[in-house]
Design a protein around this motif. Structure first.
Motif, mmCIF file in Angstrom:
data_model
loop_
_atom_site.group_PDB
_atom_site.id
_atom_site.type_symbol
_atom_site.label_atom_id
_atom_site.label_comp_id
_atom_site.label_asym_id
_atom_site.label_seq_id
_atom_site.Cartn_x
_atom_site.Cartn_y
_atom_site.Cartn_z
ATOM 1 N N GLY A 143 -7.711 -0.495 -14.928
ATOM 2 C CA GLY A 143 -8.222 0.234 -16.078
ATOM 3 C C GLY A 143 -7.876 -0.440 -17.386
ATOM 4 N N GLY A 144 -8.441 0.102 -18.459
ATOM 5 C CA GLY A 144 -8.212 -0.489 -19.765
ATOM 6 C C GLY A 144 -7.108 0.167 -20.559
ATOM 7 N N GLY A 145 -6.416 1.143 -19.961
ATOM 8 C CA GLY A 145 -5.385 1.847 -20.693
ATOM 9 C C GLY A 145 -4.086 1.098 -20.803
ATOM 10 N N GLY A 146 -3.894 0.100 -20.008
ATOM 11 C CA GLY A 146 -2.664 -0.671 -20.064
ATOM 12 C C GLY A 146 -1.461 0.053 -19.512
ATOM 13 N N ILE A 147 -1.661 1.099 -18.709
ATOM 14 C CA ILE A 147 -0.558 1.852 -18.112
ATOM 15 C C ILE A 147 -0.372 1.354 -16.687
ATOM 16 N N PHE A 148 0.823 0.884 -16.388
ATOM 17 C CA PHE A 148 1.104 0.365 -15.056
ATOM 18 C C PHE A 148 2.143 1.258 -14.397
ATOM 19 N N VAL A 149 1.813 1.741 -13.228
ATOM 20 C CA VAL A 149 2.692 2.651 -12.495
ATOM 21 C C VAL A 149 3.255 1.921 -11.286
ATOM 22 N N GLY A 150 4.306 2.481 -10.703
ATOM 23 C CA GLY A 150 4.935 1.896 -9.539
ATOM 24 C C GLY A 150 4.154 2.150 -8.260
ATOM 25 N N GLU A 151 4.672 1.582 -7.194
ATOM 26 C CA GLU A 151 3.964 1.672 -5.923
ATOM 27 C C GLU A 151 3.924 3.096 -5.391
ATOM 28 N N GLY A 225 0.108 -1.489 3.612
ATOM 29 C CA GLY A 225 0.848 -0.243 3.642
ATOM 30 C C GLY A 225 -0.058 0.968 3.485
ATOM 31 N N ARG A 226 0.528 2.059 2.972
ATOM 32 C CA ARG A 226 -0.201 3.319 2.853
ATOM 33 C C ARG A 226 -1.317 3.238 1.811
ATOM 34 N N ASP A 316 -1.272 -10.177 8.425
ATOM 35 C CA ASP A 316 -1.461 -8.770 8.772
ATOM 36 C C ASP A 316 -2.405 -8.082 7.783
ATOM 37 N N THR A 317 -2.268 -8.411 6.500
ATOM 38 C CA THR A 317 -3.157 -7.815 5.500
ATOM 39 C C THR A 317 -4.592 -8.265 5.712
#
Length: 978
Positions: A143-151, A225-226, A316-317
Motif C-alpha cells: 500500500g501507499g500508506g507507508g505503514i509496515f506491520v510485523g508478521e 507459513g500461515r 519448499d516455498t
C-alpha cells in the motif's frame, strides 16, 4: 457453557451489565465516545503514547463487547448501532492515523468481530467493504500508506481476508459488493492498453479498484507459513467462484491476475540457487557414504549445497506455490479461466524461464547442470495435474504436438482468443529470429550429455531425473528419452525353462559375492517387486479384467497423453541405455550415489509391463541353443507337430501334454555373443571383483563384516530413534552384575539400557539353544565386527571371555530386519524397504542416520577392553561411532586400480562364460573382438572399503533383477509353461 449455566441456574452468573442489551449498548456508546474524545484532544496521535494506549484499550473493549453480544440472545443493539452509525469507517481512519502496530492489530480484531457476528450483514454493505479494503491497503506492504506491520499482524490481516472469501464462496450473492467491473472496455481499447503495458513487462489490464480483495491475496500468495496458506486458499475460492459469475470470469481472463501468478512462480524459481552441489554435511552423513571414498568438503566454487537450510526454505516455498497452481486448475470450473492460466504458465514460466535455465546450464561451471536436473526432478515429483505434466514434458522433451486435449482457437470463446493473442504478442521477440527451442536442444540432450559427464554429481542428478520420468510419467519417456520400437505381436516365445536359466545366470553372479542369507533377502525383494509392478502406471491396462466387467476407469491423464501404451522393444541404438551401461561398467569405482541412481533407473525401466526384456535383460528366444542330449526331445517336437497336423487341430492327448511340458522345461544355452547387454556388463564387473578377491586373502571376511556393519548401524540407529532416553545404571564400574543363563546381565529393577538390550539380542543369537551356529564359509578364525564388539562387552562386565573368542568364532544369526530397515541384515545381502520399492536402487541406504563424527572415524588405536562398551552404556550413540571406526580399519584403505592392462589380463580369464551352459564354439572369437576395445579405458582406482560397499549394492541389484523377472513372468504371463 454460558447457555447451560443459565439454563440450570448454577455456576457463576454473568453480570447484569453484560447480559442486559440496553446496558451493553450504553457501555458500548460510552467507550466509543471516549475514543472520539481522545482522538480530538490529541494533536498528533502517532507521537502521543498515552493517547495510543487509550485508543488500543478502547478498541479492545469494543471488540470484547461485540463478542459477548454475538454469544448473547437477541436483540443485538450494539451491532445494530455499529451498522447504523458506520463506526467501522471511523475505526479504520483512526487506526491508520496512529501508525502503531498494536492499535492496528486491535482494529483488525474489531473488523473480524463484525464479520464473525453474522448480524446486520456487514459483508453485504458496500461502505463496509470499501472501508475495510482501504484500511488493509494502507497497512499492507504494497500500500501507499507507508505503514509496515510485523508478521503476526500480517497473518491476522490475511486470515481476515480469507474469511471474507470463504463467505463469498458460500454466499455468491455478496460477490458484487466486493467485486465490480466498473470499466468495461472494447477489444480495441483492450489491445491499446495492453500494448502500453507490454513495455512494462507484463500482459493484462490492471484494474485493482475492481477487485482489491483479489490483489491483496495475490500480494501474499507467495509467502510461506500461515500467511501463504491463507492467501492461497482464499485465492483458490476466488477462482472457484468464477464459474458462478460471468463478470468475474471475463475479468479474470482479461486482467493481469494470471500474469501475476505466472511471474510470481517464476520469481520463486529464480530465488533458487543457480548452482548446486550434492555434498552431504559431515555431521549427518549416511553410513553407506561414510564407508566409501566419499569426497568430504564444502561445495566447489559458489555452488550451494543441496542440503542447506536456505535452499530447503526456498524450495519448499516454490513447491507450495506450484501445488497451489495445481489446486487452482483442479477447482476452477471455468474453461476460459483455466486455459488462460495454462497459457500463461507455458509462455511466462515454461518457455521464458524454465527452458532458458536448462539451455544455459553447463557441466563445466561447477553445478548449474546439477541444479537444473535436481529442480526438474522436484518439479515432476510435485506435479500431479495432467495438463501441467503434459504441457511441460511435451515441450521440454520436444515431442510432436498432437492429442493435447486443449481447446483450439476455433472452439475457444472470443475473449479467450483475444487474451491468447495478446499473450503471444508479449512472448514474441522480433529481435530473436533464430531463438533456440527444444527442437534444437531438449531435455533429452541435457540428460544424455549429463550421463557422460566426468562429474559424478551430474551423473547422479541425471539418473534421478530419468527415474522419476520413467516411473511417474512413463508414457512421455518412452519414445523420447528411451528409443523403442513398437510391436503389435503379443505371441509368447519364452518358456519356463528359459526363464529359470536366465534367472540362474543372474543369481549365480549374486552368489559369487556371498551366499549367506540369500533366501531371506530374495523373499523380501519378491514382495517389493510385486508392489512395484502393481503400482506402475502401465500395469492397470495389462491386468484389467474386461471379460468380468472390471475394466479400470480411464484416468484424466489418458485424455491428453500422446499415445496409449503398447508393447515395445528397447532399440539396440538407444543412447540412454548405452550410456547407462557405460556407467555400469565402472560400477566398483563409481560414487555410491551414482550406483544407487543407476540401479534405480534400470529397475524402473524393467518394471514397465509393456517393455519386453528380450535383448537387454533376457536372451532373445531365437538365440537359444540346446544340448545334443536333448535330441529325443527334438524328435518329440517333430512328432507332436505331426500329431497336431494329422488331427487337423483336434485336442491333444495326455501324452502330447506331457511332451509339451517337458519341452517348455528345457533349460537352453546361448552363445556369448547373444548374451543380454546388461548381463554381459555384470560379468565384466564380477571379473574385476574377482581380481580384487584374489589380491585380498580375507576378502570374504571383510565383505561379511561390511554387511554386519550396515546391519548393526541400522539396528542401533533404530533403537536410538524409537527408545526413550536411557537411564544410566548406578555403580556400573564398581561391581559386575550377575549373569543370566543366556549370558546377558540381569536387569536392575526390571529395566535395561538400550545397549544392554541390543547386545543381549546378539548374545542370544550367538548362543541360541546351546548349540553353536554354523560358521560362515571363509571366516576361519578371524573375528567379525559383532564378535569383537561383543567380546569387548563381555570383558567390560567381567563375564566369560570365551564367548566370541578367536578359537571358537560363532557369527551372530540376527532375525530378519524390520521392513523399515534401510540396510541389509547381518550376514545377508540385505532386505529392501517395502516403501522404497526399488530397494537399494531407490536410495534405500541413503536414509537419515545419527551422526558419525569424523573424530570417531579418525581414531588410530582401538580402545582398551571395555572402554567402548562402558561408553556405549552411558551413551548409545557412541556405538554408532564404534561401528564406523571398526569398519574403517587400516587394511580397508588399500587402493586398487582398474582399467590397466594388468587388470585386463585378469579379467580375460573370466571371458569363457556362456550363461546357462558352456560357451559355443565361436564364443571366444566373438568375445575377444568386443573386449579388445575396452583395454584402452582410463585408469580408475578405489579403496578396498569403497569396493566392499559397492559389492554389497551390486549383490542387492542382482537380486532385485531376479525377483523382478520372476514376478513379471507370473503377473504378466510372459512365459509359456507348455
Amino acid at each position: 457453557m454460558d447457555f447451560f449455566s443459565r439454563l440450570i441456574g448454577g455456576g457463576n452468573k454473568p453480570s447484569s451489565a453484560s447480559n442486559n442489551p440496553k446496558q451493553r449498548l450504553a457501555r458500548f456508546q460510552q467507550i466509543y465516545d471516549r475514543l472520539l474524545h481522545t482522538v480530538q484532544k490529541s494533536q498528533a496521535l502517532h507521537n502521543d503514547p498515552q493517547a495510543l494506549e487509550s485508543i488500543r484499550v478502547s478498541f479492545q473493549r469494543l471488540t470484547t463487547i461485540l463478542h459477548d453480544e454475538s454469544r448473547s440472545p437477541a436483540p443485538h443493539l450494539s451491532l445494530s448501532f455499529a451498522a447504523s452509525a458506520q463506526i467501522y469507517i471511523t475505526i479504520a481512519r483512526i487506526a491508520s492515523a496512529c501508525y502503531n502496530e498494536s492499535v492496528i492489530r486491535e482494529a483488525v480484531a474489531f473488523f473480524g468481530a463484525l464479520i464473525d457476528s453474522e448480524e446486520e450483514e456487514f459483508l453485504a454493505a458496500e461502505r463496509f467493504a470499501q472501508s475495510l479494503m482501504g484500511f488493509v491497503d494502507r497497512i499492507s506492504s504494497g500500500g501507499g500508506g507507508g505503514i509496515f506491520v510485523g508478521e503476526d499482524t500480517e497473518v491476522e490481516v490475511v486470515e481476515l481476508l480469507f474469511g471474507i472469501t470463504a463467505k463469498i464462496r458460500l454466499q455468491p450473492e455478496i460477490l458484487p459488493v466486493w467485486f465490480r467491473q466498473r470499466n468495461v472496455i472494447s477489444e480495441s481499447e483492450f489491445l491499446e492498453k495492453d500494448r502500453e503495458r507490454r513495455r512494462q513487462g507484463f500482459a493484462g489490464v490492471t484494474q485493482k479498484e475492481d477487485f482489491p480483495l483479489c490483489y491483496q491475496l495475490i500480494d501474499h500468495v507467495h509467502h510461506g507459513g500461515r500467511i501463504g496458506d491463507f492467501a492461497r486458499t482464499g485465492l483458490l475460492y476466488v477462482f472457484e467462484s468464477a464459474s458462478k459469475s460471468d463478470e468475474l470470469e471475463q475479468w479474470l481472463v482479461e486482467s493481469d491476475i494470471p500474469t501475476l501468478m505466472a511471474t510470481g512462480l517464476g520469481a520463486l524459481y529464480s530465488q533458487l540457487s543457480r548452482k548446486l552441489s550434492i555434498v552431504h554435511p559431515k555431521e549427518d552423513m549416511p553410513i553407506v557414504l561414510v564407508l566409501s571414498d566419499y569426497a568430504e568438503g564444502p561445495p566447489a566454487g559458489d555452488a550451494e549445497s543441496l542440503f542447506s537450510p536456505n535452499l530447503k526454505t526456498h524450495m519448499d516455498t516454490f513447491l507450495s506455490y506450484l501445488t497451489f497452481w495445481q489446486d487452482v486448475l483442479e477447482h476452477c470450473k471455468s474453461i476460459d479461466v483455466r486455459q488462460t492460466l495454462l497459457d500463461h504458465f507455458q509462455v511466462l514460466f515454461l518457455q521464458q524461464l524454465l527452458y532458458p535455465s536448462l539451455l544455459e546450464s553447463s557441466d563445466a561451471d561447477g553445478g548449474s547442470s546439477v541444479a537444473v536436473l535436481m529442480y526438474l526432478r522436484r518439479i515432476l515429483e510435485a506435479l500431479d495435474h495432467p495438463e501441467l505434466i503434459h504441457m511441460m514434458l511435451q515441450y521440454l522433451l520436444a515431442m510432436p504436438e498432437g492429442m493435447n486435449g486443449l481447446p483450439q482457437e476455433s472452439s475457444a470463446s472470443p475473449r479467450l482468443v483475444r487474451r491468447r493473442r495478446s499473450l503471444m504478442l508479449l512472448a514474441s521477440n522480433p529481435k530473436d529470429d533464430e531463438q533456440l527451442n527444444p527442437s534444437l536442444f531438449s531435455l533429452v540432450d541435457l540428460i544424455l550429455s549429463s550421463l557422460r559427464s566426468n562429474n559424478q554429481q551430474t551423473v547422479t542428478a541425471a539418473f534421478r531425473l530419468v527415474s522419476i520420468i520413467l516411473s511417474k510419467n512413463h508414457t512421455y519417456g518412452i519414445g523420447s528419452l528411451v528409443k523403442v520400437s513398437f510391436s503389435s505381436n503379443k505371441e509368447i516365445h519364452r518358456t519356463h525353462g528359459s526363464l529359470n536359466a536366465e534367472m540362474d545366470a543372474y543369481l549365480d553372479l549374486a552368489k559369487t559375492i556371498g551366499d549367506t542369507g540369500l533366501d531371506e533377502a530374495y523373499e523380501s525383494h519378491l514382495k517389493d517387486a510385486l508392489k512395484l509392478l502393481e503400482s506402475h502406471t502401465c500395469s492397470a491396462q495389462i491386468l484389467k479384467l474386461d471379460e468380468l466387467g472390471f475394466a479400470p476407469k480411464q484416468a484424466d491423464s489418458s485424455l491428453i497423453c500422446l499415445r496409449e501404451p503398447t508393447t515395445h522393444h528397447l532399440s539396440p541404438d538407444d543412447s540412454m541405455f548405452r550410456y547407462t551401461l557405460e556407467v555400469l561398467e565402472t560400477f566398483l569405482t563409481n560414487n555410491v550415489e551414482v550406483n544407487l541412481g543407476l540401479t534405480e533407473t534400470v529397475i524402473t525401466l524393467a518394471s514397465c509391463g509393456h517393455l519386453l526384456l528380450e535383448g537387454w535383460l533376457s536372451v532373445e528366444p531365437s538365440k537359444y541353443v540346446y544340448h545334443d542330449t536333448d535330441s529325443n526331445l527334438e524328435s518329440s517336437i517333430q512328432s507332436l507337430s505331426q500329431s497336431m497336423t494329422a488331427t487337423n487341430g483336434a485336442l491333444p492327448t495326455e501324452a502330447d501334454h506331457i511332451t509339451a511340458l517337458e519341452l517348455a522345461r528345457r533349460r537352453p544355452n546361448w552363445y556369448r555373443r547373444n548374451t543380454p547387454s546388461l548381463l554381459a556388463a555384470l560379468h565384466a564387473i564380477h571379473a574385476e571383483l574377482s581380481s580384487v578377491r584374489a589380491a585380498v586373502p580375507d576378502f570374504d571376511v571383510l565383505l561379511t563384516a561390511r554387511r554386519q556393519a550396515f546391519s548393526l548401524y541400522d539396528a542401533i540407529s533404530e533403537a536410538i530413534a524409537n527408545a526413550p532416553p536411557p537411564v544410566p545404571p548406578k555403580d556400573f564400574a564398581q561391581a559386575s552384575p550377575p549373569r543370566s543363563q543366556a549370558g546377558t546381565p540381569a536387569p536392575k529393577d526390571g529395566k535395561r539400557s538400550i545397549a544392554d538390550r541390543i547386545f543381549a539380542e546378539y548374545e542370544r543369537s550367538i548362543s541360541g539353544s546351546g548349540s553353536p551356529s554354523k560358521p560362515i564359509p571363509g571366516v576361519g578364525k578371524t573375528l567379525n565386527l559383532a564378535q569383537r564388539m561383543l567380546a569387548d562387552y563381555e570383558r567390560s562386565i567381567g563375564g566369560d571371555a570365551s564367548v566370541g573368542s578367536r578359537d571358537s568364532p560363532r557369527p551372530p544369526r540376527t532375525p530378519r530386519s524390520n521392513s523399515k530397515s534401510k540396510v541389509p541384515p547381518s550376514g545377508s545381502p540385505g532386505s529392501s524397504t517395502p516403501q522404497q520399492q526399488q530397494g537399494l536402487g531407490s536410495y534405500g541406504l541413503l536414509g537419515s542416520r545419527s551422526p558419525a563424527t569424523p573424530q570417531a572415524r579418525s581414531r588410530a588405536q582401538s580402545p582398551r577392553p571395555g572402554e567402548s562398551m562402558n561408553a556405549a552404556v552411558r551413551d548409545p550413540r557412541a556405538l554408532l561411532n564404534d561401528v564406523v571406526r571398526e569398519a574403517d580399519a587400516e587394511i580397508l584403505k588399500r587402493r586398487f586400480q582398474f582399467g590397466s592392462k594388468d587388470n585386463q589380463k585378469v579379467a580375460d580369464g573370466e571371458k569363457q562364460f556362456a550363461t546357462g551352459a558352456e560357451a559355443g564354439p565361436d564364443a571366444d572369437t566373438e568375445g575377444a573382438k568386443s573386449e579388445e576395445k575396452k583395454t584402452d579405458k582410463a585408469l580408475r582406482e578405489a579403496s578396498l572399503s569403497h569396493i566392499l560397499t559397492n559389492a554389497v549394492i551390486l549383490q542387492e541389484f542382482e537380486l532385485e533383477l531376479v525377483a523382478l523377472m520372476q514376478v513379471r513372468a507370473s503377473m504378466f504371463g510372459e512365459v509359456r509353461f507348455a
